[in-house]
Design an enzyme around this catalytic site. Structure first.
Site, PDB file in Angstrom:
ATOM      1  CD  GLU A  92       2.962 -10.310  -1.182  1.00  0.00           C
ATOM      2  OE1 GLU A  92       2.206  -9.349  -1.437  1.00  0.00           O
ATOM      3  OE2 GLU A  92       3.517 -10.995  -2.045  1.00  0.00           O
ATOM      4  CB  CYS A 125     -23.457  27.286  23.103  1.00  0.00           C
ATOM      5  SG  CYS A 125     -23.492  28.224  24.626  1.00  0.00           S
ATOM      6  CB  CYS A 127     -26.450  25.917  25.072  1.00  0.00           C
ATOM      7  SG  CYS A 127     -25.115  25.064  25.926  1.00  0.00           S
ATOM      8  CE  LYS A 162     -10.473  -7.445   3.885  1.00  0.00           C
ATOM      9  NZ  LYS A 162     -11.306  -6.983   2.801  1.00  0.00           N
ATOM     10  CE1 TYR A 167      -0.389  -5.859  -5.795  1.00  0.00           C
ATOM     11  CE2 TYR A 167      -0.412  -4.269  -3.996  1.00  0.00           C
ATOM     12  CZ  TYR A 167      -0.948  -4.756  -5.169  1.00  0.00           C
ATOM     13  OH  TYR A 167      -2.049  -4.149  -5.712  1.00  0.00           O
ATOM     14  CB  CYS A 222     -25.363  27.732  29.462  1.00  0.00           C
ATOM     15  SG  CYS A 222     -25.322  28.336  27.759  1.00  0.00           S
ATOM     16  CG  ASP A 282      -7.901  -0.524   3.427  1.00  0.00           C
ATOM     17  OD1 ASP A 282      -8.085  -0.691   2.208  1.00  0.00           O
ATOM     18  OD2 ASP A 282      -8.796  -0.226   4.227  1.00  0.00           O
ATOM     19  CB  CYS A 328     -21.669  28.058  27.869  1.00  0.00           C
ATOM     20  SG  CYS A 328     -22.150  26.331  27.863  1.00  0.00           S
ATOM     21  CE  LYS A 386      -6.780  -7.184   0.293  1.00  0.00           C
ATOM     22  NZ  LYS A 386      -7.350  -5.860   0.442  1.00  0.00           N
TER      23      LYS A 386
HETATM   24  S1  IVH Z   1      -2.120  -9.012  -4.934  1.00  0.00           S
HETATM   25  C1  IVH Z   1      -3.991 -10.725  -8.525  1.00  0.00           C
HETATM   26  N1  IVH Z   1      -0.885  -8.231  -2.749  1.00  0.00           N
HETATM   27  O1  IVH Z   1      -5.803  -5.740  -2.452  1.00  0.00           O
HETATM   28  C2  IVH Z   1      -3.425 -10.224  -7.265  1.00  0.00           C
HETATM   29  N2  IVH Z   1      -2.883  -7.116  -3.385  1.00  0.00           N
HETATM   30  O2  IVH Z   1      -8.450  -7.033  -3.358  1.00  0.00           O
HETATM   31  C3  IVH Z   1      -4.035  -8.978  -6.834  1.00  0.00           C
HETATM   32  N3  IVH Z   1      -3.524  -5.286  -1.901  1.00  0.00           N
HETATM   33  O3  IVH Z   1      -6.391  -4.257  -5.544  1.00  0.00           O
HETATM   34  C4  IVH Z   1      -3.381  -8.213  -5.831  1.00  0.00           C
HETATM   35  N4  IVH Z   1      -1.841  -5.486  -0.517  1.00  0.00           N
HETATM   36  O4  IVH Z   1      -4.968  -3.000  -3.892  1.00  0.00           O
HETATM   37  C5  IVH Z   1      -1.943  -8.040  -3.570  1.00  0.00           C
HETATM   38  N5  IVH Z   1       0.308  -7.630  -0.867  1.00  0.00           N
HETATM   39  C6  IVH Z   1      -0.733  -7.438  -1.682  1.00  0.00           C
HETATM   40  C7  IVH Z   1      -1.694  -6.441  -1.451  1.00  0.00           C
HETATM   41  C8  IVH Z   1      -2.766  -6.308  -2.331  1.00  0.00           C
HETATM   42  C9  IVH Z   1      -2.936  -4.805  -0.798  1.00  0.00           C
HETATM   43  C10 IVH Z   1      -4.783  -4.784  -2.479  1.00  0.00           C
HETATM   44  C11 IVH Z   1      -4.656  -4.366  -3.908  1.00  0.00           C
HETATM   45  C12 IVH Z   1      -5.718  -5.077  -4.649  1.00  0.00           C
HETATM   46  C13 IVH Z   1      -6.610  -5.538  -3.564  1.00  0.00           C
HETATM   47  C14 IVH Z   1      -7.240  -6.854  -3.964  1.00  0.00           C
END
Ligand code: IVH
Length: 693
Positions: free
Chosen positions: A114, A429, A411, A317, A229, A414, A118, A434, A116
């Site tokens: 999936e 300034c 500045c 990542k 998720y 000027c 942020d 200027c 991830k």
């Molecule tokens: S699974 C035990 N799925 O990532 C499984 N986490 O570092 C734990 N996160 O705190 C999470 N997208 O905030 C999972 N598709 C996803 C995610 C996800 C973002 C974040 C989540 C978690 C952190 C883990």
């Protein structure tokens, strides 16, 4: 009577929950916005008349409730773990090896992967299908109860959907990530800057800050969304695979990311990662990688967990949008309002696909707080399209020769003395003449959302100001062709074009005119608010602070700077020169009836050669259209530039009209010609695109 009302209220709620789900979660509305509003108004009216019927999960209750004193804490029934990270393919392959060694198997396993996101991890608890609790992850064991805030998020169902395929559990704990989409983040920050509030550093901080408001009415105004998720405790349902859980959540009305790779062998997961990395900037949300999960729940159980993270999942990542580099020098830029911004010049370094050689240090306090010195090795970051910034100094890399930075007392452009006002972080300034400020003001004045003068670029403005030919934007209208022709890199023809463009720009709407003036804290949105309220420039110019503050959205800061601007005799004189001597005239405001793209949603994919994204967006919005980042049935056109992404495929799939760059620019310019049957023309082009798709 009362029974009838009760029945109607129930009906309305049911309908609104359903349409909410269709619109926000599935992105496939069945009724118009107007129709939706009508249902909502009817329900609001009934609930106002019969307050005893109000319930927390009514669709009317998403606007936020009275502020809390503090957040209560709540223990998660099952801890919310975190994830181990892999930073390259090797790491993911090693994970696969580890998993199979642990399970003592040579057979290939199936993984579900999936995006991830942020944002902020949350848990939603549904009791008998009703949202009962929402909490943050906290330390994984206890989080903060933020139920009123969670309720304001439109993609969070307040009640679960009744379906034939999945029974509603008596208890369902849903886990997901709350986030702010990239575009909405940019808008939020623009709004904050408009209001003189500090911008958020990145979408994650914005989401976290918005969720942690004690006053949920503030949260309600933030563009938060969710993707679910996973689950914690679930009663009444049995699952055998993770993918099945996600399907069930979807069936119950929860929003699940549509870009998931279900049940695939490792090689396909690796390919999926590469594909998403390639297209990461095409998505409406920021991703920091993918999460790879063993799909089989029995295997998950056998694998179990280590102290803080499960053995059955890993985060792969993306390369960071943060990087380290060295500060070569720090110089100071002078902005339109005279603000001095220290800027770090860096050893060029690629960050998230773009080479960065400069980063903002914001202001003196920030430099001091972070103690950034010339020669330092620093962490820099890029968030969305925001200007890169220096996050922190790596002090262990100091050698002792690094030089602390001193804000100049004059500045840099000027040489006038600079001032720092009380309560302000910036030095300014205050010499209105200027050259740096004059250039920036003219740049702003002639930009797309303002007078929109074609062909007046930064270099040209620089020459005109440096040669003393322009001292204010008002003087633009008195430039003659001979003067312009004499400038470097100018021919007869381009000079004439510029003069023509300046002449043409004299027809302008009041809102654009107000925006063009460059009043502090008055961005495009505020300019529209002022234009709509006053309708005539004279009335705005003579409005008192009290009158200004009486307008919705206008506070002390804006009213002060508006008043200060129009009280300044130089500004008054500039306006007089433009209106009386140069013949600037107000064109009718771009009203709803005259917005040829009103109600049209346009999605952009790939790069266009003639305009930047920001320009395109401004043009579309000026014509009443909406730019959206994802393709759905609601999309009117998809504009495909060079190297279009998956949005093009999706458009073809849905049979949405596709325009190439030429067709699109043709569409934009045709829309400005008032007399033509605009809708007709647009649909002609639409038809053409449709056939192609
Ligand atoms: S699974 C035990 N799925 O990532 C499984 N986490 O570092 C734990 N996160 O705190 C999470 N997208 O905030 C999972 N598709 C996803 C995610 C996800 C973002 C974040 C989540 C978690 C952190 C883990």
């Amino acid at each position: 009577m009362k029974e009838d009302v009760k029945k109607r209220v129930t009906e309305l709620r049911r309908a609104l929950h359903r349409h909410n789900h269709l619109y926000y979660v599935l992105d496939e509305p069945e009724i118009s916005d107007a129709e939706y509003d009508r249902l909502m108004q009817e329900l609001t009216a009934l609930e106002t008349a019969y307050p005893e019927l109000v319930e927390p999960d009514s669709p009317t209750q998403r606007v936020g409730a009275r502020p809390l004193e503090k957040f209560e804490t709540v223990a998660h029934t099952i801890p919310m773990l975190s994830l181990e990270n892999a930073f390259d393919e090797e790491g993911v392959r090693a994970f696969d090896q580890r998993v199979r060694r642990f399970l003592n198997t040579d057979l290939p396993l199936l993984y579900t992967a999936e995006p991830k996101l942020d944002g902020v991890a949350v848990e939603l608890v549904y009791e008998n299908g009703r949202l009962a609790e929402g909490s943050t992850r906290g330390d994984g064991y206890t989080g903060e109860l933020i139920t009123p805030n969670i309720r304001t998020i439109k993609t969070v169902p307040l009640v679960l959907l009744n379906t034939v395929s999945v029974v509603i559990p008596s208890r369902l704990e849903v886990r997901g990530e709350v986030f702010i989409p990239v575009e909405a983040f940019k808008e939020l920050n623009e709004e904050r800057l408009d209001k003189g509030e500090p911008p958020f550093a990145n979408p994650r901080n914005a989401a976290a800050g918005s969720l942690r408001q004690l006053d949920s009415r503030i949260t309600a105004k933030r563009p938060l969304e969710i993707f679910c998720y996973g689950v914690g405790v679930v009663t009444d349902l049995e699952f055998t695979s993770h993918w099945e859980i996600l399907q069930a959540l979807k069936a119950l009305g929860c929003r699940v990311n549509p870009n998931i790779k279900p049940k695939a062998p490792l090689e396909e997961i690796v390919a999926y990662y590469r594909d998403l990395l390639d297209r990461r900037h095409d998505f409406p949300f920021e991703m920091d990688g993918i999460v790879v999960k063993v799909d089989d729940l029995i295997l998950q159980k056998r694998l179990g967990e280590k102290s803080r993270s499960p053995r059955w999942a890993i985060a792969h990542k993306f390369p960071p949008t943060q990087e380290t580099t060295r500060v070569l020098k720090i110089d100071v830029q002078v902005g339109r309002t005279g603000a001095l911004t220290p800027v770090a010049h860096l050893e060029p370094v690629p960050v998230g696909g773009v080479t960065v050689s400069r980063a903002t240090l914001h202001n003196e306090d920030e430099i001091r707080r972070k103690d950034v010195r010339v020669g330092d090795t620093v962490w820099i970051q890029r968030a969305g399209d925001v200007i890169p910034e220096v996050v922190k100094v790596i002090t262990t890399k100091r050698t002792g020769v690094e030089e602390p930075f001193q804000m100049p007392s004059v500045c840099p452009v000027c040489r006038s003395k600079v001032f720092r006002l009380q309560d302000e972080a910036v030095w300014r300034c205050v010499n209105a003449n200027c050259p740096a400020q004059v250039k920036e003001r003219i740049k702003h004045f002639s930009s797309k959302g303002a007078f929109d003068i074609d062909g007046l670029g930064v270099k040209l403005i620089g020459q005109l100001v440096d040669k003393g030919l322009l001292k204010s934007y008002a003087e633009l209208f008195f430039l003659d062709k001979a003067t312009v022709t004499n400038l470097e890199r100018m021919g007869e023809k381009s000079a004439q074009n510029l003069i023509d463009a300046i002449d043409k720009s004299k027809q302008i709407t009041l809102a654009r005119f107000i925006y063009a003036l460059g009043i502090r804290h008055v961005g495009e949105h505020m300019a529209h608010v002022l234009a709509r309220h006053f309708k005539a420039l004279g009335d705005l110019m003579s409005a008192s602070r009290e009158e200004l503050m009486g307008i919705d959205e206008i506070g002390p800061q804006v009213s002060y700077s508006v008043r200060a601007f129009f009280d300044n005799p130089k500004n008054q004189r500039n306006i007089e020169r433009m209106m009386v001597e140069a013949g600037v005239e107000f064109a009718p405001e771009e009203t709803v009836a005259e917005e040829p793209l009103a109600g049209k949603t346009i999605v952009l994919t790939g790069a266009l050669e003639s305009m930047t994204r920001a320009e395109i967006k401004a043009r579309i919005e000026a014509l009443g259209g909406k730019v959206s980042s994802s393709v759905s049935r609601k999309t009117t056109y998809v504009v495909a530039g060079k190297d279009p992404g998956s949005k093009l495929d999706r458009a073809e799939e849905l049979g949405i009209a596709i325009l190439n760059e030429e067709e699109f620019t043709g569409l934009l310019s045709s829309q400005t010609m008032r007399q033509r049957g605009v809708g007709e023309l647009a649909s002609q082009i639409g038809e053409e695109g449709y056939e192609k798709g």
